[in-house]
Enzyme design. Structure first.
Site, PDB file in Angstrom:
ATOM      1  CE  LYS A   1     -33.658 -14.730 -24.095  1.00 28.53           C
ATOM      2  NZ  LYS A   1     -32.643 -13.690 -23.782  1.00 28.53           N
TER       3      LYS A   1
ATOM      4  CG  ASP B   1     -34.793 -18.532 -20.773  1.00 28.82           C
ATOM      5  OD1 ASP B   1     -35.950 -18.969 -20.652  1.00 28.82           O
ATOM      6  OD2 ASP B   1     -34.040 -18.356 -19.816  1.00 28.82           O
TER       7      ASP B   1
END
Length: 219
Positions: A128, A147
């Site tokens: 991420k 996310d």
DNA sequence: ATCCCGAGGG
DNA sequence: CCCTCTGGAT
């Protein structure tokens, strides 16, 4: 009623979602404030389980005192902790930021390495964070940033049946053109914050509801 | 699966 | 009180 029946394929539906999101959020800048790739990396580490708004509250003082990897590498850990405390997880974040910056200094001349493989070796950095940094600091489409918002909306929109970020990212990579990977994530995050909230999604106000198998079916 | 962790909303 | 917010390491 099967939403997917109205569309030739899941990919076509994904592309229509992308078109709608672009129309809905014409400007979708990264909402973290930063001046350099190192600062973006640090801000992104800080953004774990925390709003960008709150990160932006602490980074002016943090980067004022410790503007680059060299300064963060030499700082007293407790000083970093005190400056980032309100973002939560502050002990882990401070430790990871300093350890990562020490690697940047030792191995990369104090700069952020521009590859997924190198970024993943930094403590506190997984896909991420790496995807955010690569996309915004270097313009590299390495993958899709997954996310908590991207996870929730991708699942609700039926773009994936998976619940773990790695497999969700794999599914999104297959559905979307690489040039749109990062702006898709940003716009999905905007939409997740404004409409498709975790708690009470505003399906009535959602301009994607005719594309969404989960619309108005939550209690 | 669990831990790290604070702030704000409901 | 409980849940959520641009996660990652063990």
């Amino acid at each position: 009623m099967n939403i997917t029946r109205k569309w030739a394929s899941k990919k076509q539906r994904a592309l229509e979602i992308l078109v709608r999101l672009k129309r809905l959020y014409p400007n979708a800048p990264c909402t973290l404030n930063y001046a350099t790739p190192v600062q973006l990396l640090v801000a992104t580490i800080l953004s774990a389980q925390c709003t960008d708004e709150r990160v932006n509250l602490v980074t002016p003082a943090l980067f004022g005192q410790f503007p680059d990897a060299e300064a963060l590498a030499k700082a007293e850990p407790v000083e970093i902790e005190n400056l980032i405390r309100s973002t939560g997880f502050y002990r882990n974040k401070a430790k990871n930021i300093q350890a990562a910056c020490r690697i940047l200094v030792a191995e990369y001349g104090g700069k952020v390495p521009p590859s997924m493989e190198q970024l993943l070796r930094l403590p506190g950095v997984a896909r991420k964070t790496a995807n955010v940094v690569l996309a915004h600091a270097f313009g590299i489409n390495a993958g899709v940033t997954v996310d908590t918002h991207v996870k929730r909306l991708s699942y609700r929109l039926g773009l994936t049946k998976n619940t773990d970020p790695i497999h969700i990212e794999r599914d999104l990579i297959r559905l979307l053109p690489s040039d749109d990977w990062e702006n898709f994530s940003i716009r999905i995050i905007y939409h997740g914050r404004a409409i498709c909230k975790a708690r009470n999604p505003a399906c009535e106000a959602c301009l994607l509801s005719d594309l969404c198998p989960s619309a108005n079916v939550r209690e």
